[in-house]
Design a protein around this motif. Structure first.
Motif, PDB file in Angstrom:
ATOM      1  N   ALA A  61      -3.800   7.084  -3.107  1.00  0.00           N
ATOM      2  CA  ALA A  61      -3.628   5.887  -2.365  1.00  0.00           C
ATOM      3  C   ALA A  61      -3.867   4.357  -3.394  1.00  0.00           C
ATOM      4  O   ALA A  61      -4.709   4.541  -3.903  1.00  0.00           O
TER       5      ALA A  61
ATOM      6  N   THR B  63       0.910  -1.041   0.021  1.00  0.00           N
ATOM      7  CA  THR B  63       0.007  -0.037  -0.018  1.00  0.00           C
ATOM      8  C   THR B  63       0.939   1.060  -0.108  1.00  0.00           C
ATOM      9  O   THR B  63       1.687   1.386   1.033  1.00  0.00           O
TER      10      THR B  63
ATOM     11  N   LYS C 288       0.768   5.392  -0.319  1.00  0.00           N
ATOM     12  CA  LYS C 288       0.009   6.543  -0.127  1.00  0.00           C
ATOM     13  C   LYS C 288       0.600   7.877   0.001  1.00  0.00           C
ATOM     14  O   LYS C 288       2.028   7.717   0.304  1.00  0.00           O
TER      15      LYS C 288
END
Length: 105
Positions: free
Chosen positions: A69, A37, A39
């Motif tokens: 994101a 992930t 972001k």
């Protein structure tokens, strides 16, 4: 999902970080599935993942648009010492979380 962040938080412009997945996998594993992930990317960037004992490949694992994101699954080779590297190819930094989903022989 191990739920482990593997110690990565921010990754600066052009930065390469090495992290260990050894505590999340069994001995003899040569590849891992990583939940990635990214972001707060300050500009468009690309993330590349590869085994810790080799030179970086010319391929991209995850493209991250600036301000977005993005989450995805990356298959990465693992070095004999249990390390994987990641490079932020972009001109600015981002926040990054990496968790091990599974492993392969």
């Amino acid at each position: 999902d191990t739920g482990s962040n593997l110690g990565l938080r921010s990754l600066g412009a052009g930065a390469v970080k090495t992290f260990s997945v050894a505590g999340a996998i069994r001995d003899g594993v040569d590849s891992v599935a990583l939940q990635v992930t990214a972001k707060q990317a300050q500009s468009d960037t690309e993330l590349t993942f590869w085994r810790g004992d080799r030179a970086a490949p010319r391929t991209t694992g995850l493209s991250v648009p600036g301000g977005a994101a993005v989450s995805g699954v990356i298959i990465a080779r693992v070095a004999a010492d249990g390390t994987v590297q990641v490079r932020n190819s972009g001109g600015k930094g981002l926040e990054l979380k990496v968790s091990v989903l599974g492993s392969f022989r």
